[in-house]
Design an enzyme around this catalytic site. Structure first.
Site, PDB file in Angstrom:
ATOM      1  N   SER A 221      32.117  27.560   7.225  1.00  0.00           N
ATOM      2  CA  SER A 221      33.177  28.482   6.842  1.00  0.00           C
ATOM      3  C   SER A 221      33.568  29.319   8.045  1.00  0.00           C
ATOM      4  CB  SER A 221      32.691  29.400   5.703  1.00  0.00           C
ATOM      5  OG  SER A 221      33.557  30.500   5.526  1.00  0.00           O
ATOM      6  N   TYR A 234      25.696  35.098   3.110  1.00  0.00           N
ATOM      7  CA  TYR A 234      26.613  33.954   3.211  1.00  0.00           C
ATOM      8  C   TYR A 234      27.052  33.759   4.659  1.00  0.00           C
ATOM      9  CZ  TYR A 234      30.728  31.030   2.274  1.00  0.00           C
ATOM     10  OH  TYR A 234      31.660  30.024   2.268  1.00  0.00           O
TER      11      TYR A 234
END
Length: 333
Positions: A221, A234
């Site tokens: 990401s 995350y």
């Protein structure tokens, strides 16, 4: 005007169901092949069956008067012809798009899911509709024993794996570091970071037994580049995937295993749909993206295809950012 396309979906289903079943024509040569499609070429006066006409010298264009399209098999080899791919998280979103495109380009696919069995079945159907084999396996990438079991069964039932796509992952938002619970940290890091590590370990072991070669594509990401307030675990996990890609690419270079990483920005998937459905949240998100739109899973799949194919042979150890320019802006993801 004849345009190039992949033979999948409507025309393939039409040819298979309507004609092959009635033994009116042999459509086996269309499976997993590139074709030329010419819409609107049906003739109402022709009986309801496929017919062959001369489209190009020494070629036959098979025309379907049901879906009004023509299919012409090409001799070119598909980008992943004869390959076998294992795609984690392929029950939805980016993973589903990757598994589907890989099948269209000739690969058999092991569809790995954790909870969404119906999503996995849908992906498998898409794979099989283009004439490729699909194997559905339930697994938890954060559990090394589960990962090993999935790889063992995939090899036993499909054959030697040549491509690994690490796409399984979960989000973690809404809690600052000072407030986050141990269990949440553990779940995110185990799924989003250790999961790909466990899968890479199994894949490399298998490829070395087979004499080397292979492709690893990991989906991380833009959070690996940008600050992620209230979602630190995350961001940590995704940044770790970039590091894993660089380190592993050096370890397996002599084995001729390519290792690459894709860092998507905002992509329209089930994980982000809530944000995109909320007008205020959507506007806030899109205002940070120079392209002013969310990306589509198929856009990530096309990059993954390049990295998994021979076209990407000279590429390894890299992170590819595809985010509509988001990471060129200041601020968080």
């Amino acid at each position: 005007m004849i345009r190039s396309a992949a033979l999948c979906g409507g025309l393939w289903r039409c040819l298979r169901a309507r004609y092959a079943a009635q033994a009116r024509m042999d459509v086996s040569s269309f499976k997993g092949r590139s074709v030329l499609v010419a819409p609107g070429m049906s003739d109402a006066r022709v009986p309801p069956k496929a017919r062959a006409i001369d489209a190009l010298p020494s070629r036959a264009l098979h025309v379907c008067d049901v879906c009004s399209a023509g299919a012409f098999p090409l001799e070119q080899k598909m980008k992943l012809q004869g390959k076998i791919a294992l795609v984690t998280g392929s029950d939805s979103g980016i993973g589903k798009a990757i598994a589907t495109l890989f099948a269209q380009e000739g690969a058999d696919v092991a569809v790995i899911y954790h909870t969404d069995e119906n999503g996995a079945k849908d992906t498998a159907t898409r794979v099989e509709e283009v004439g490729r084999r699909a194997l559905i396996l339930r697994g938890d990438v954060g559990d090394s024993a589960s990962v090993a079991s999935c790889f063992k069964e995939a090899v036993a039932r499909l054959g030697g794996l040549s491509i690994l796509v690490n796409c399984a992952g979960i989000g973690a938002g809404g809690a600052e570091v000072a407030e986050i619970e141990d269990a949440q940290v553990e779940q995110v890091l185990r799924t989003d970071l250790l999961g790909p590590l466990f899968c890479c370990r199994e894949f490399v072991r298998l490829r070395r037994i087979s004499g080397g070669g292979g492709r690893i594509v990991t989906i991380s990401s833009v959070a690996q580049h940008l600050p992620t307030p209230e979602s630190a675990p995350y961001g940590m996990a995704k940044a770790g995937l970039g590091s894993l890609t660089r380190s592993l690419s050096r370890e397996v270079a002599e084995d001729r295993i390519n290792v690459n990483n894709i860092a998507p920005g905002l992509i329209q998937t089930p994980m982000t749909q809530g944000r995109l459905d909320d007008p205020e949240a959507r506007e806030q998100s899109l205002s940070r993206i120079p392209w002013h739109r969310a990306g589509q899973p198929e856009e990530i799949a096309r990059l993954a295809l390049f990295l998994a194919s021979d076209y990407g042979d000279y590429v390894t150890g890299q992170t590819w950012t595809i985010d509509g320019g988001l990471s060129m802006q200041w601020g968080g993801a």
